[in-house]
Design an enzyme around this catalytic site. Sequence first.
Site, short mmCIF file in Angstrom:
data_model
loop_
_atom_site.label_atom_id
_atom_site.label_comp_id
_atom_site.label_asym_id
_atom_site.label_seq_id
_atom_site.Cartn_x
_atom_site.Cartn_y
_atom_site.Cartn_z
N TYR A 102 -9.54 5.18 -3.48
CA TYR A 102 -9.41 3.82 -2.94
C TYR A 102 -9.65 2.73 -3.97
O TYR A 102 -9.05 1.67 -3.89
CB TYR A 102 -10.30 3.66 -1.70
N ARG A 115 -2.56 -2.26 -7.04
CA ARG A 115 -2.11 -3.09 -5.92
C ARG A 115 -2.62 -4.52 -6.04
O ARG A 115 -1.88 -5.47 -5.77
CB ARG A 115 -2.62 -2.46 -4.61
N ARG A 122 -8.60 -4.04 10.01
CA ARG A 122 -7.15 -3.95 9.78
C ARG A 122 -6.63 -2.68 10.44
O ARG A 122 -7.12 -1.58 10.16
CB ARG A 122 -6.84 -3.94 8.28
N PHE A 153 -2.98 15.46 -0.56
CA PHE A 153 -2.56 14.18 0.05
C PHE A 153 -1.21 13.70 -0.49
O PHE A 153 -0.33 13.34 0.28
CB PHE A 153 -3.65 13.12 -0.15
N HIS A 187 -12.72 0.85 1.31
CA HIS A 187 -13.11 2.00 0.50
C HIS A 187 -14.16 2.81 1.26
O HIS A 187 -15.21 2.28 1.59
CB HIS A 187 -13.70 1.51 -0.83
N ASN A 205 -9.06 6.34 11.44
CA ASN A 205 -7.75 6.40 12.09
C ASN A 205 -7.93 6.45 13.60
O ASN A 205 -9.04 6.59 14.10
CB ASN A 205 -7.01 7.67 11.65
N ARG A 217 0.85 -1.20 0.00
CA ARG A 217 0.00 0.00 0.00
C ARG A 217 0.89 1.24 0.00
O ARG A 217 1.89 1.27 0.72
CB ARG A 217 -0.88 0.01 1.25
N ARG A 265 -11.05 11.00 -1.28
CA ARG A 265 -10.82 9.60 -0.92
C ARG A 265 -11.74 8.68 -1.73
O ARG A 265 -11.37 7.56 -2.06
CB ARG A 265 -11.09 9.39 0.58
N HIS A 324 -0.17 3.23 4.77
CA HIS A 324 -0.73 2.16 5.60
C HIS A 324 -0.22 0.77 5.16
O HIS A 324 -0.97 -0.21 5.19
CB HIS A 324 -2.26 2.16 5.58
FE1 HDE Z 1 -6.39 6.81 3.25
N1 HDE Z 1 -5.63 5.71 1.72
N2 HDE Z 1 -6.33 8.45 2.11
N3 HDE Z 1 -6.98 7.97 4.84
N4 HDE Z 1 -6.40 5.23 4.43
C1 HDE Z 1 -5.35 4.40 1.75
O1 HDE Z 1 -5.97 2.87 0.08
C2 HDE Z 1 -6.17 8.47 0.77
C3 HDE Z 1 -7.24 9.29 4.81
C4 HDE Z 1 -6.86 5.14 5.71
O2 HDE Z 1 -5.99 -1.12 6.08
C5 HDE Z 1 -5.00 3.85 0.41
O3 HDE Z 1 -6.15 0.65 -0.08
C6 HDE Z 1 -6.35 9.79 0.26
C7 HDE Z 1 -7.95 9.71 5.97
C8 HDE Z 1 -6.66 3.81 6.23
O4 HDE Z 1 -6.18 -1.32 3.90
C9 HDE Z 1 -5.18 5.05 -0.52
C10 HDE Z 1 -6.59 10.58 1.36
C11 HDE Z 1 -8.14 8.58 6.71
C12 HDE Z 1 -6.06 3.11 5.20
C13 HDE Z 1 -5.57 6.13 0.44
C14 HDE Z 1 -6.59 9.73 2.50
C15 HDE Z 1 -7.52 7.50 5.98
C16 HDE Z 1 -5.92 4.00 4.09
C17 HDE Z 1 -3.71 3.12 0.34
C18 HDE Z 1 -6.80 12.08 1.40
C19 HDE Z 1 -8.81 8.43 8.07
C20 HDE Z 1 -5.61 1.67 5.24
C21 HDE Z 1 -4.05 1.65 0.23
C22 HDE Z 1 -7.96 12.51 0.84
C23 HDE Z 1 -10.18 8.83 8.08
C24 HDE Z 1 -6.72 0.74 4.85
C25 HDE Z 1 -5.47 1.62 0.08
C26 HDE Z 1 -6.26 -0.68 4.94
C27 HDE Z 1 -5.40 3.64 2.85
C28 HDE Z 1 -5.86 7.37 0.01
C29 HDE Z 1 -6.78 10.23 3.82
C30 HDE Z 1 -7.49 6.16 6.50
C31 HDE Z 1 -4.01 5.41 -1.38
C32 HDE Z 1 -6.24 10.24 -1.18
C33 HDE Z 1 -8.47 11.11 6.29
C34 HDE Z 1 -7.03 3.31 7.61
O5 HDE Z 1 -6.21 4.86 -1.44
#
Ligand code: HDE
Length: 740
Positions: free
Chosen positions: A402, A409, A151, A200, A379, A187, A112, A398, A115
């Site tokens: 996702y 991936r 996860r 981001f 997602h 988070n 990833r 977001r 994360h």
């Molecule tokens: Fe993520 N984030 N994120 N994130 N995020 C990913 O998706 C992204 C954000 C969070 O255990 C990716 O499958 C963008 C906030 C978790 O598989 C990706 C933005 C929060 C996980 C991605 C954010 C998160 C991810 C990488 C800004 C908390 C792990 C792999 C807009 C609310 C999920 C994947 C797991 C994972 C993009 C911001 C939480 C790249 C563009 C805010 C817990 O898609």
Amino acid sequence: MPDQSTPANEVPIPGVPAPQAPSLTEPTEPHDPLPPKPDQDAPETVSPTGVPSGAPKTSNAQSGRYLTTAQGARLQNTDHSLKAGPRGPVLLQDHHLREKITHFDHERIPERVVHARGAAAHGVFVANGAAEGITRAGFLAKDAQTPVFVRFSTVLGSRGSADTVRDTRGFATKFYTDEGTFDLVGNNIPVFFIQDAIKFPDVIHAGKPHPDREIPQAQSAHDTFWDFVSLHTEAQHHTMWNMSDRGIPRSYRTMEGFGVHTFRVVNAKGETSLVKFHWKPRLGVHSLVWEEAQIINGMDPDYHRRDLADAIEAGAYPEWDLGVQVFPDTEEEMFAGIDLLDPTKIVPEELAPVQIIGTMTLNRNTTNYFAETEQVAFHPGHLVPGIDVTNDPLLQGRLFSYIDTQLTRLGGPNFHQIPINRPHAPVNDMLRDGFHQDAVHSGVAPYQPNSLDGGCPFLAGADMGAFIDVPVPVAESRKVRQNPATFDDHYSQPRQFFRSLTPVEQDHVIQAYTFELGKCYEENIKVRQLQALANIDERLCTEVAAGLGLPAPAPTVQPEDTDPSPALRQVGRTWPVDGRIIGILADDSTDLADLERLRTAVDAANMVPLVIAPKGGMLGGQVPVQRTYLTARSTEFDAVIVAGAGEHGPDALDSLDAKAGNPAGHPAIDPRVAILLTEAYRHSKALAAWGSGTAVLAASGIPEEAPGVLMEDVDSLVPRLTELLAQHRVWERFPVAQSA
Ligand code: HDE
């Protein structure tokens, strides 16, 4: 075909004795693979595959007796390539060789992008019905039970990085509901660094290792990170949480979780509300101390992963209550002056209490890390009827990211067919073909409407459980690239957070900023960040500046003063002690009857006793030794007890005699015991001893009268220890708390 049941026909394996039943002494002992899980089978209603039911499965590699190729042909030999003579060249025709190596060559998939490092478990969510008034989501109806997969992760590090780095933790939950999968991808920190998803890539580029040398790994203590957050001051709130004890959790089991964004929910009458989701751990919110976290990164980089799996394997199932803060869905989308679309803001719980709507229990470890933890795809757009998104610009971005990231991936658009990602609700989509298509779709008309496949699929109305895009009005406006003015205040909430903490927690924040900025090379970055701190809180800025040896700047803005929010503190409450690890130092001269009574009492209090002795095996031929002086480190234990009798170090180094290391009159002790005890003392953990064990504490320089040091007899020890551990640490032992 030879008789499959006759072992005499098997190729013998020279020198390999018949397998013995393993003796299980440690929870981490390898065990036989579990049988396939029911939820790993495609539900009957998933697009029909044409495979007759009961056909052999190829997904469970070790299910049969004989080794085969991927095509099912049995093999006689897997250790030698097919060669033209024993010394000759290897033949290209060796299919088994090519298949084995080619598959191995492709075993890794891209980690990833954020994360990457995670650990996961299965469980169940049971709703209490309290949300029925605000949402029609079926899984939130009273007593509904829903399988879940959670996860946890760090954000910045690579897949092989250490667990206890200072970082935000991911807390992503997949609810396999009857109405489709709902993912709550949150988070352990309720706010985010940025307000718009377009930043981001920037914040992550800044946080990841420097591109020239790819260091530092899984750290925020470097120039590019602080360059970014000092230039984008909206990041100050999230960064403050990272610098607090929340950035170094004791365990995934003791973390809160937050949905961060505001979501819109809709009930059966079509009425809407705005909500923020919270996970509340039943064991309380606990953290490591920074030195402890750093030691663990070397001693046991899998600390959090191991802790989660061990607890579940031991039956100490971690539990979280799911709660919501509910806000009226007004046109302004504001509450108490806080913009609900700004993901850098919280709404203090004192203003909007968290109402519990159900409880999640994690009760099953994964069977295969890759198949489940690595391939799971979350997602934030995986929603169910009754829950919808808002216009939070971070959430909107977001929603795009996702799916897009899974295409690379997980290698194509059919990742939803991977067992861990399969919905438990009937699936009847019109998605076809593509890489890794697992289904054998029948019918000729994957389009809608059609007159060939009996008109199927039909569309469901809202009264038939269809997803509802809540028809919120869209304000008339111009196309712009800008934020609303209500996003502009970047300092009031970090100020409120800092001022809500207890003195010892504030001190940890000050130390963390001083450490992190101390690791930066560029002075102008430190100066810019000090300016942000000056705008947050004068004392915070002055103390960090003093630690860095730089002048403290005067504030340039005067943030709003709000009431402190006690809910933000970790210190000051008591919690269950279930699953706490108690190290018991013992040696050959320990009274074994006392030791056994102690072990039983610790166990009865739902804690885990681990005996630490000079060497492994059985102490006195009776008590199993779980850790030796060589393998033990204080960081594994929440409290350490020195058992009576014995001097813990008959083979102590000669150099550590009474003159060199021990207060006069005390026995020489093994230096590893001294390190273990002094570290535990410094990290404000409970310590205890009885009988001659008290001399060992004294020989390590631990004052008998210090807070949280129990000199008790063995029978009264555990109740007193439980009281101490309920507060997690002996807070008054931290220097700041004594002086405050
Ligand atoms: Fe993520 N984030 N994120 N994130 N995020 C990913 O998706 C992204 C954000 C969070 O255990 C990716 O499958 C963008 C906030 C978790 O598989 C990706 C933005 C929060 C996980 C991605 C954010 C998160 C991810 C990488 C800004 C908390 C792990 C792999 C807009 C609310 C999920 C994947 C797991 C994972 C993009 C911001 C939480 C790249 C563009 C805010 C817990 O898609």
